[in-house]
Design a protein around this motif. Structure first.
Motif, PDB file in Angstrom:
ATOM      1  N   PRO A 192      -0.095   0.141  -0.575  1.00 27.36           N
ATOM      2  CA  PRO A 192      -1.096  -0.218   0.425  1.00 27.36           C
ATOM      3  C   PRO A 192      -0.565   0.039   1.833  1.00 27.36           C
ATOM      4  O   PRO A 192       0.628  -0.121   2.094  1.00 27.36           O
ATOM      5  CB  PRO A 192      -1.313  -1.716   0.199  1.00 27.36           C
ATOM      6  CG  PRO A 192      -0.786  -1.995  -1.167  1.00 27.36           C
ATOM      7  CD  PRO A 192       0.291  -0.992  -1.412  1.00 27.36           C
ATOM      8  N   ASP A 250      -8.549  -1.410   2.882  1.00 29.15           N
ATOM      9  CA  ASP A 250      -8.215  -0.877   1.562  1.00 29.15           C
ATOM     10  C   ASP A 250      -7.724   0.563   1.644  1.00 29.15           C
ATOM     11  O   ASP A 250      -8.189   1.450   0.939  1.00 29.15           O
ATOM     12  CB  ASP A 250      -9.404  -1.001   0.603  1.00 29.15           C
ATOM     13  CG  ASP A 250      -8.997  -0.751  -0.848  1.00 29.15           C
ATOM     14  OD1 ASP A 250      -7.813  -0.970  -1.187  1.00 29.15           O
ATOM     15  OD2 ASP A 250      -9.855  -0.320  -1.639  1.00 29.15           O
ATOM     16  N   GLY A 303      -8.888   3.161  -1.171  1.00 21.97           N
ATOM     17  CA  GLY A 303      -8.609   2.549  -2.469  1.00 21.97           C
ATOM     18  C   GLY A 303      -9.232   3.326  -3.609  1.00 21.97           C
ATOM     19  O   GLY A 303      -8.615   3.528  -4.659  1.00 21.97           O
TER      20      GLY A 303
END
Length: 117
Positions: A102, A60, A15
């Protein structure tokens, strides 16, 4: 680039790395990329194994689809089990990322590719 090699490859990013790519418009690489001197990419067929081997237990994560035709510095080099992997010898540019999102998996555990175009 050979006609039989894919024109799209995939980069798995944390992330934090994805946010840096969006913010800066480029990504110089993860620590392993910087140590090896190139950005590790995977084909669609290689992606699930890459995630399972190198990102197990991490949350993430994001997948970026990279247009390899935007680069002159892609080399297909032998790696895991003799497979050819695309390696990028320059920063990953946001403008060459044709889709990202994602990391998600199908019911069978295979990593879903980001939807392009």
């Amino acid at each position: 680039m050979s006609a039989d090699l894919p024109q799209t490859a995939y980069k798995v990013l944390t992330g934090e790395q994805m946010a840096a790519l969006e913010r800066d418009g480029q990504f110089a690489g993860a620590p392993v990329d910087l140590a090896d001197g190139y950005i590790h990419l995977s084909t669609g067929d290689q992606l699930t194994e890459t995630v399972d081997r190198h990102f197990a237990g991490q949350d993430d994560l994001h997948v970026a689809a990279v247009d390899l035709t935007a680069y002159r510095s892609v080399k297909w080099e032998e790696s895991r089990g003799g497979q050819l992997f695309p390696h990028l010898y320059e920063p990953l540019l946001l403008e060459a990322v044709i889709a990202y999102g994602p990391l998600r998996r199908d019911e069978d555990g295979k990593v879903r590719l980001p939807i392009t175009g």
